[in-house]
Design an enzyme around this catalytic site. Structure first.
Site, PDB file in Angstrom:
ATOM      1  N   GLU A  39       0.840  -1.190   0.000  1.00 34.56           N
ATOM      2  CA  GLU A  39       0.000   0.000   0.000  1.00 34.56           C
ATOM      3  C   GLU A  39       0.882   1.251   0.000  1.00 34.56           C
ATOM      4  OE1 GLU A  39      -1.995   0.164   3.736  1.00 34.56           O
ATOM      5  OE2 GLU A  39      -2.757   2.187   3.426  1.00 34.56           O
ATOM      6  N   ASP A  64      -0.875  -1.374   5.983  1.00 34.91           N
ATOM      7  CA  ASP A  64      -0.704  -0.891   7.353  1.00 34.91           C
ATOM      8  C   ASP A  64      -1.606  -1.677   8.294  1.00 34.91           C
ATOM      9  OD1 ASP A  64       1.169   0.943   6.678  1.00 34.91           O
ATOM     10  OD2 ASP A  64      -0.260   2.597   6.436  1.00 34.91           O
ATOM     11  N   ASP A 112      -3.728  -0.958  10.300  1.00 36.00           N
ATOM     12  CA  ASP A 112      -4.794  -0.095  10.815  1.00 36.00           C
ATOM     13  C   ASP A 112      -6.070  -0.323  10.007  1.00 36.00           C
ATOM     14  OD1 ASP A 112      -4.398   1.114   8.397  1.00 36.00           O
ATOM     15  OD2 ASP A 112      -3.544   2.954   9.198  1.00 36.00           O
ATOM     16  N   ASP A 139      -7.594   1.440   7.709  1.00 42.05           N
ATOM     17  CA  ASP A 139      -7.462   1.633   6.267  1.00 42.05           C
ATOM     18  C   ASP A 139      -6.777   0.446   5.617  1.00 42.05           C
ATOM     19  OD1 ASP A 139      -8.734   3.982   6.081  1.00 42.05           O
ATOM     20  OD2 ASP A 139      -6.924   5.246   6.098  1.00 42.05           O
TER      21      ASP A 139
END
Ligand code: 0RA
Length: 639
Positions: A427, A504, A506, A508
């Site tokens: 990403e 990541d 997280d 997202d």
């Protein structure tokens, strides 16, 4: 119980099961969680065989709090009488590979390829294996450790431990922790498999219980409506556009049963089973069903004047768009092939399914012309869309072949041996840049993707194929794709053995994982079912103690453990994203095959696959994300 005693017969016993302990993978598919669950299925399948033979109405499956599993049935009980070999028949069954055939005259064995090779395999791979047989008014007991008997026989026969007016078999076993990577059975997958078995055996009741602390649960599975209920469940929440059509029959020595229904959707979902085994890779029975069905719809379409003389016939996929089907056959000696031995190869299965489908479905359609018309309506709609999309597709393919690699985004690896190659889908350009520096260029390729990829479920196929990120992925993997109307997918062309999503840690990041998996699941499902897709697990923290070496911590549990186990002060560095790591750190924690953690994305069976599709395709993001993480093989550490 007697202490371990070895006599002449236990030596042959040892030799008998040795191959299983040497190469467990050959018998149960692997020593990962999937292979572990297989132990339960092996034992359960034997009880199901007893049901198929007409003697067993109920099966009880319990995940015990001590980590063992108990499978009990009310069948005839495994024979305990003296066998030619001078010991109880039970001993022979439990200590010989492929024993069973000699004692039983069962019509259909679930065994074939990987499946149902039997209790002896489970015995060989268990630290403890206890069996209690109720038969002829008495209860007998035997026990083993790693396949070796631990009960002393009395003149070759099993000790009696009680009396009973019932008959049946109870097996309790603890998997061998020196063989399996993990020994915790996956409750979800087991329940799923039990439910599937209940659908396929409408007269059977399976009682499931989980007694493990914190997970206590009880459920009875009984599906008297059989595969119709299965179809109903598969289609839950979808708009149906036909009734459930059900037929069955027998041709030569093959029993055939099928049910299908159309829904307002753009995929086909056809599940095949042979002798209770889910044939994930399809095979001859499915071919028979498809072939005859296509012919039939085209014939009716001509007869009803819907297809004119000049019109080209519907393609197979046209006729099956929106179809959910379950095709079940019973075969005396099935032959399985394929990567996972889940592809039916018996040629007579095609013939039988063609014959039964032709005869029974014609009978049904002749009486229900409005249903044929509805099906043909679906086919017409599909053909129209197909023609429009074929155009989009040709455009995309001819254009993209030439743009490959020229956009310079993919940092390919040097090796051209797919076996050792890995590609990381990263990403963001900045993390992508770091990864390019960090990687081992010889076998690791990096493909950075920007931001959120298109949600393929909400877009039409021409939009999907016009999307730059998706085009790059298709071109990078090299194996084409399959989608509704056409199938260009060829797994043998896959350039990378591992496709690793690296986002990541997280919200997202997991959203992007979800979108990527949705794309892969819809366009290249074999990549997932064949175990090529992984999710990288970057650490969440780095603990830097005042004294001693720093440590990467991959989740909050690890942090808790570190806090509890670490004396003295330490500094805690929290990684918010991949971008916060430098190349060395990224290599050490996330890329290096020796130290990294990867989650294998897996789909164990038909029901699971369907649930996953539902989740992936649905518009509600929360449950999707949870689901993916739950079902991504639990932090399988890849070495
Ligand atoms: C062979 C013969 C007979 C029963 C079984 C096998 C049997 C095997 C298993 C495995 C799990 N549960 C089972 N129940 C039965 C019966 C032969 C006879 O009684 O004549």
């Amino acid at each position: 119980m007697a202490k371990e005693q070895y006599n002449a017969s236990s030596i042959t016993v040892l030799e008998g099961l040795e191959p299983v302990r040497k190469r467990p993978g050959m018998y149960i598919g692997g020593v990962d969680t999937k292979g572990l669950n297989h132990l339960v299925y092996e034992i359960m399948d034997n009880s199901v065989d007893e049901h198929l033979a007409g003697y067993c109405s109920d099966i009880w499956i319990t995940l015990e709090d001590d980590g063992s599993c108990t499978v009990r049935d009310n069948g005839r009980g495994i024979p305990v009488e003296m066998h030619d070999k001078g010991v109880s028949a039970e001993r022979v069954v439990m200590t010989t590979l492929h024993a069973g055939g000699k004692f039983d005259n069962k019509a259909y064995k679930t065994s074939g390829g990987l499946h149902g090779v039997g209790s002896s395999v489970v015995n060989a791979l268990s630290n403890r294996f206890v069996i209690e047989i109720s038969r002829g008014g008495k209860v007998y007991r035997d026990s083993y450790a790693k396949g070796q008997p631990t009960t002393r026989l009395i003149k070759g026969l099993l000790p009696e431990v009680g009396t009973s007016r019932q008959t049946g078999t109870m097996i309790n076993f603890v998997p061998d922790d020196t063989i399996f990577e993990k020994t915790r059975f996956k409750a979800d997958a087991i329940k799923s498999r039990i439910h599937e078995t209940a659908y396929l055996n409408p007269q059977l009741t399976i009682h499931y219980e989980n007694k493990r602390k914190g997970e206590e649960e009880k459920a009875d599975y009984h599906e008297p409506d059989g595969i119709d209920a299965y179809i109903r469940e598969l289609n839950t929440g979808k708009t149906v556009i036909s009734p459930i059509i059900h037929y069955s029959g027998k041709s030569d020595d093959v029993e055939v049963e099928a049910a299908f229904q159309y829904v307002d959707a753009f995929e086909e979902n056809i599940l095949g089973f042979c002798n209770n085994i889910f044939t994930q890779e399809g095979g001859t029975h499915i071919t028979g069903f498809k072939t005859r069905f296509t012919q039939m719809i085209n014939t009716y379409a001509r007869d009803l004047g819907i297809l004119k003389d000049k019109d080209v016939p519907f393609t197979g996929p046209d006729t099956r768009n929106g179809m959910t089907a379950v095709v079940v056959i019973k075969h005396k000696e099935p032959i399985f092939e394929g990567q996972t031995k889940t592809k039916l190869a018996s040629a007579d299965a095609t013939k039988a399914v063609v014959a039964v489908t032709g005869e029974e479905l014609t009978r049904y359609f002749d009486r229900n012309v409005e249903v044929v018309k509805a099906v043909i309506g679906c086919a017409e709609k599909s053909a129209k869309i197909r023609k429009a999309e074929e155009k989009a597709r040709t455009n995309m393919l001819t254009k993209s072949r030439f743009t490959f690699d020229s956009n310079g985004k993919l940092a390919n690896c040097e090796s051209r041996n797919p076996e050792e190659c890995e590609v990381f889908i990263v990403e963001g350009d900045s993390a992508g840049g770091t990864a390019k520096t960090a990687r081992k260029r010889r076998f690791q390729a990096i493909l950075p993707i920007r931001g959120k990829i298109l949600n393929v479920e909400k877009a039409t196929i021409d939009k999907v194929l016009a999307n730059a990120e998706i085009k790059t992925m298709i071109n990078t993997f090299g194996c084409g794709f399959s989608e509704g109307y056409g199938n260009d997918f060829d797994i043998t062309k896959l350039r990378y053995n591992k496709i690793i999503l690296m986002t990541d840690a997280d919200v997202d990041g997991s959203h992007i994982d979800t979108l990527l998996l949705t794309f892969l699941y819809r366009f290249m499902p074999e990549l997932i079912t064949d175990g090529h897709v992984y999710i990288a697990q970057p650490p969440l923290y780095k603990a830097i103690p005042a004294k001693g070496e720093s440590e990467y911590l991959y989740d909050d549990k690890a942090l808790e453990k570190y806090r509890a186990g670490h004396k003295g002060s330490f500094q805690l560095q929290r990684y918010k994203g991949l971008g916060e790591m430098d190349a060395d750190q990224l290599w050490e924690t996330t890329l290096d095959p020796e130290h990294r953690r990867l989650k294998l994305v897996e789909i164990e069976d038909a029901r699971m696959a369907n649930e996953i599709t539902e989740m992936l395709m649905g518009s509600d993001v929360g449950p999707r994300r949870d689901f993916i993480y739950e079902h991504a093989g639990e932090a399988e550490i890849d070495t």
